[in-house]
Design an enzyme around this catalytic site. Structure first.
Site, mmCIF file in Angstrom:
data_model
loop_
_atom_site.group_PDB
_atom_site.id
_atom_site.type_symbol
_atom_site.label_atom_id
_atom_site.label_comp_id
_atom_site.label_asym_id
_atom_site.label_seq_id
_atom_site.Cartn_x
_atom_site.Cartn_y
_atom_site.Cartn_z
ATOM 1 N N LYS A 131 0.837 -1.208 0.000
ATOM 2 C CA LYS A 131 0.000 0.000 0.000
ATOM 3 C C LYS A 131 0.876 1.263 0.000
ATOM 4 O O LYS A 131 0.676 2.165 -0.808
ATOM 5 C CB LYS A 131 -0.939 0.006 1.226
ATOM 6 C CG LYS A 131 -1.866 -1.204 1.296
ATOM 7 C CD LYS A 131 -2.804 -1.141 2.482
ATOM 8 C CE LYS A 131 -2.141 -1.197 3.828
ATOM 9 N NZ LYS A 131 -1.412 -2.462 4.124
ATOM 10 N N ARG A 136 -9.883 0.340 8.597
ATOM 11 C CA ARG A 136 -9.339 -0.983 8.855
ATOM 12 C C ARG A 136 -10.298 -1.855 9.644
ATOM 13 O O ARG A 136 -9.985 -3.007 9.943
ATOM 14 C CB ARG A 136 -8.095 -0.779 9.692
ATOM 15 C CG ARG A 136 -6.902 -1.531 9.251
ATOM 16 C CD ARG A 136 -5.779 -1.007 10.111
ATOM 17 N NE ARG A 136 -4.589 -1.709 9.931
ATOM 18 C CZ ARG A 136 -3.508 -1.194 9.332
ATOM 19 N NH1 ARG A 136 -3.533 0.000 8.826
ATOM 20 N NH2 ARG A 136 -2.433 -1.906 9.275
ATOM 21 N N ARG A 172 12.017 -5.440 4.456
ATOM 22 C CA ARG A 172 11.594 -4.040 4.344
ATOM 23 C C ARG A 172 12.497 -3.124 5.177
ATOM 24 O O ARG A 172 12.860 -3.449 6.301
ATOM 25 C CB ARG A 172 10.151 -3.871 4.823
ATOM 26 C CG ARG A 172 9.772 -2.397 4.890
ATOM 27 C CD ARG A 172 8.322 -2.126 4.904
ATOM 28 N NE ARG A 172 7.638 -2.663 6.065
ATOM 29 C CZ ARG A 172 6.337 -2.521 6.255
ATOM 30 N NH1 ARG A 172 5.610 -1.883 5.367
ATOM 31 N NH2 ARG A 172 5.770 -3.038 7.313
ATOM 32 N N ARG A 184 11.379 -1.675 10.891
ATOM 33 C CA ARG A 184 10.311 -1.370 11.853
ATOM 34 C C ARG A 184 10.224 -2.464 12.917
ATOM 35 O O ARG A 184 10.383 -3.638 12.618
ATOM 36 C CB ARG A 184 8.972 -1.255 11.113
ATOM 37 C CG ARG A 184 8.667 0.148 10.671
ATOM 38 C CD ARG A 184 7.495 0.266 9.736
ATOM 39 N NE ARG A 184 6.296 -0.457 10.122
ATOM 40 C CZ ARG A 184 5.181 -0.457 9.397
ATOM 41 N NH1 ARG A 184 5.120 0.245 8.281
ATOM 42 N NH2 ARG A 184 4.130 -1.144 9.777
ATOM 43 N N ARG A 218 -0.219 -9.588 13.031
ATOM 44 C CA ARG A 218 -0.854 -8.533 12.213
ATOM 45 C C ARG A 218 -1.711 -9.165 11.120
ATOM 46 O O ARG A 218 -2.783 -8.655 10.786
ATOM 47 C CB ARG A 218 0.218 -7.619 11.608
ATOM 48 C CG ARG A 218 0.862 -6.712 12.640
ATOM 49 C CD ARG A 218 2.141 -6.093 12.146
ATOM 50 N NE ARG A 218 1.943 -5.173 11.049
ATOM 51 C CZ ARG A 218 2.925 -4.722 10.258
ATOM 52 N NH1 ARG A 218 4.157 -5.155 10.454
ATOM 53 N NH2 ARG A 218 2.665 -3.885 9.297
HETATM 54 P P1 AP5 Z 1 4.792 -1.592 1.824
HETATM 55 O O1 AP5 Z 1 4.439 -0.748 0.652
HETATM 56 O O2 AP5 Z 1 5.608 -0.982 2.911
HETATM 57 O O3 AP5 Z 1 3.500 -2.321 2.380
HETATM 58 P P2 AP5 Z 1 2.243 -1.743 3.177
HETATM 59 O O4 AP5 Z 1 1.051 -2.426 2.627
HETATM 60 O O5 AP5 Z 1 2.243 -0.252 3.181
HETATM 61 O O6 AP5 Z 1 2.616 -2.337 4.606
HETATM 62 P P3 AP5 Z 1 2.468 -1.746 6.072
HETATM 63 O O7 AP5 Z 1 3.169 -2.725 6.991
HETATM 64 O O8 AP5 Z 1 2.930 -0.327 6.148
HETATM 65 O O9 AP5 Z 1 1.006 -1.846 6.269
HETATM 66 P P4 AP5 Z 1 0.271 -1.983 7.549
HETATM 67 O O10 AP5 Z 1 -1.047 -1.715 7.001
HETATM 68 O O11 AP5 Z 1 0.370 -3.187 8.365
HETATM 69 O O12 AP5 Z 1 1.027 -0.945 8.499
HETATM 70 P P5 AP5 Z 1 0.631 0.493 8.976
HETATM 71 O O13 AP5 Z 1 1.856 1.295 9.023
HETATM 72 O O14 AP5 Z 1 -0.559 1.004 8.214
HETATM 73 O O15 AP5 Z 1 5.558 -2.893 1.245
HETATM 74 C C1 AP5 Z 1 6.070 -3.883 2.125
HETATM 75 C C2 AP5 Z 1 7.460 -4.335 1.611
HETATM 76 O O16 AP5 Z 1 7.309 -5.023 0.362
HETATM 77 C C3 AP5 Z 1 8.411 -3.157 1.310
HETATM 78 O O17 AP5 Z 1 9.711 -3.558 1.658
HETATM 79 C C4 AP5 Z 1 8.286 -2.938 -0.202
HETATM 80 O O18 AP5 Z 1 9.455 -2.399 -0.774
HETATM 81 C C5 AP5 Z 1 8.014 -4.363 -0.695
HETATM 82 N N1 AP5 Z 1 7.118 -4.399 -1.842
HETATM 83 C C6 AP5 Z 1 6.009 -3.631 -2.084
HETATM 84 N N2 AP5 Z 1 5.423 -3.998 -3.246
HETATM 85 C C7 AP5 Z 1 6.161 -5.041 -3.727
HETATM 86 C C8 AP5 Z 1 6.055 -5.853 -4.902
HETATM 87 N N3 AP5 Z 1 5.067 -5.684 -5.804
HETATM 88 N N4 AP5 Z 1 6.980 -6.842 -5.079
HETATM 89 C C9 AP5 Z 1 7.995 -7.017 -4.170
HETATM 90 N N5 AP5 Z 1 8.144 -6.266 -3.051
HETATM 91 C C10 AP5 Z 1 7.238 -5.298 -2.836
HETATM 92 O O19 AP5 Z 1 0.099 0.190 10.453
HETATM 93 C C11 AP5 Z 1 0.978 -0.190 11.513
HETATM 94 C C12 AP5 Z 1 0.182 -0.368 12.805
HETATM 95 O O20 AP5 Z 1 -0.472 0.885 13.156
HETATM 96 C C13 AP5 Z 1 -0.959 -1.383 12.753
HETATM 97 O O21 AP5 Z 1 -0.506 -2.698 12.975
HETATM 98 C C14 AP5 Z 1 -1.885 -0.854 13.862
HETATM 99 O O22 AP5 Z 1 -1.410 -1.210 15.131
HETATM 100 C C15 AP5 Z 1 -1.764 0.664 13.716
HETATM 101 N N6 AP5 Z 1 -2.787 1.223 12.808
HETATM 102 C C16 AP5 Z 1 -2.562 1.832 11.614
HETATM 103 N N7 AP5 Z 1 -3.728 2.194 11.037
HETATM 104 C C17 AP5 Z 1 -4.708 1.804 11.893
HETATM 105 C C18 AP5 Z 1 -6.129 1.870 11.828
HETATM 106 N N8 AP5 Z 1 -6.773 2.421 10.776
HETATM 107 N N9 AP5 Z 1 -6.841 1.358 12.865
HETATM 108 C C19 AP5 Z 1 -6.207 0.816 13.940
HETATM 109 N N10 AP5 Z 1 -4.865 0.709 14.050
HETATM 110 C C20 AP5 Z 1 -4.123 1.198 13.026
#
Ligand code: AP5
Length: 215
Positions: free
Chosen positions: A13, A88, A123, A156, A167
Site C-alpha cells: 500500500k 481498517r 523491508r 520497523r 498482524r
Molecule cells: P509496503 O508498501 O511498505 O506495504 P504496506 O502495505 O504499506 O505495509 P504496512 O506494513 O505499512 O502496512 P500496515 O497496514 O500493516 O502498516 P501500517 O503502518 O498502516 O511494502 C512492504 C514491503 O514489500 C516493502 O519492503 C516494499 O518495498 C516491498 N514491496 C512492495 N510492493 C512489492 C512488490 N510488488 N513486489 C515485491 N516487493 C514489494 O500500520 C501499523 C500499525 O499501526 C498497525 O498494525 C496498527 O497497530 C496501527 N494502525 C494503523 N492504522 C490503523 C487503523 N486504521 N486502525 C487501527 N490501528 C491502526
C-alpha cells in the site's frame, strides 16, 4: 479524487501510495505513519498507540477516527486524498460513510500471507517520510540510506516475524470484511470504482495495473 487502499500488512500500500499521490496530486494519509510520528514525538496518543502496535494489534477506533477526521479537514485535502491503512475495521468504514464522504475508488492489493512474511523481513523504512524500500525488490540507491534525504533507513519493530503473523491474523479477522463492504457499496453506487490488483507482480507492474484499471 478520494482513494482507499486496501490490503494486508506489507501488501504494498505504501509503495503504491508514493506513485498514486504524485499522479493525482493528492496527499497520502497513512494512519500508520501518523501513529509512528506520534510515538516519536512522545505524545499521549503515541503512548497509547505504541503498546497496540508493538503487539501487532489495532489502535482503538476512537483514536483513529478522530485522527483521520482532523487530518482530512486540513487545506491540502480539499481536492482529495489517498487513505492508506484506513479504514481498517467496519466501525471505521461506517464512520467514513456516516460522515457523508464520497469515495471515488477503492484499490485492493491482493498478496498471499506466505509472500507477506518474506517481504517484511526485507523491508526498510525512512520513518520521517514513510518511504519504504526492500533490500532485494526495491533497494535504495545507497545501501541503508533514504533516496531523497540520505538519512538512515531502519527496520520497523513490528516487522519481526512473530508480530507480522499477529498482524495478518488481525487483518483477516477485522480488515478483510471491508472487501465485501466496499464491493457492495460499489455495486450500489456507480460513482465508486472498486478494483483488485495482483500485488505479487513487480512493483512497476502493480502500478501499471492500477492505472489501467482505474482508467
Ligand atoms: P509496503 O508498501 O511498505 O506495504 P504496506 O502495505 O504499506 O505495509 P504496512 O506494513 O505499512 O502496512 P500496515 O497496514 O500493516 O502498516 P501500517 O503502518 O498502516 O511494502 C512492504 C514491503 O514489500 C516493502 O519492503 C516494499 O518495498 C516491498 N514491496 C512492495 N510492493 C512489492 C512488490 N510488488 N513486489 C515485491 N516487493 C514489494 O500500520 C501499523 C500499525 O499501526 C498497525 O498494525 C496498527 O497497530 C496501527 N494502525 C494503523 N492504522 C490503523 C487503523 N486504521 N486502525 C487501527 N490501528 C491502526
Amino acid at each position: 479524487m478520494r482513494i482507499i487502499l486496501l490490503g494486508a500488512p506489507g501488501a504494498g500500500k505504501g509503495t503504491q501510495a508514493q506513485f498514486l499521490t504524485k499522479k493525482y496530486n493528492i496527499p497520502q494519509i497513512s494512519t500508520g505513519d501518523m501513529l509512528r510520528a506520534a510515538i516519536k514525538a512522545g505524545t499521549e496518543m503515541g503512548k497509547l498507540a505504541k503498546a497496540a502496535m508493538d503487539a501487532g494489534q489495532l489502535v482503538t477506533d476512537e483514536i483513529i477516527i478522530g485522527l483521520v477526521k482532523d487530518r482530512i479537514a486540513e487545506d491540502d485535502c480539499k481536492n482529495g486524498y489517498l487513505l492508506d491503512g484506513f479504514p481498517r475495521t467496519l466501525a471505521q468504514a461506517d464512520a467514513v460513510t456516516d460522515a457523508g464522504i464520497q469515495i471515488d475508488a477503492v484499490i485492493e492489493i491482493d498478496v498471499p500471507d506466505s509472500e507477506i512474511v518474506k517481504r517484511m523481513s526485507g523491508r526498510r523504512a525512512h520513518l520521517a517520510s514513510g518511504r519504504t524500500y526492500h533490500i532485494v525488490y526495491n533497494p535504495p540507491k545507497v545501501e541503508g540510506k533514504d533516496d531523497e534525504t540520505g538519512e538512515d533507513l531502519v527496520q520497523r519493530d513490528d516487522d519481526k516475524e512473530e508480530v507480522v503473523l499477529d498482524r495478518l491474523k488481525v487483518y483477516h479477522e477485522l480488515t478483510q470484511p471491508l472487501i465485501g463492504y466496499y464491493k457492495d457499496q460499489a455495486a450500489k453506487n456507480s460513482a465508486i470504482t472498486y478494483i483488485t490488483v495482483d500485488g505479487t507482480a513487480d512493483i512497476s507492474d502493480v502500478e501499471a495495473a492500477i492505472i489501467s484499471k482505474l482508467g
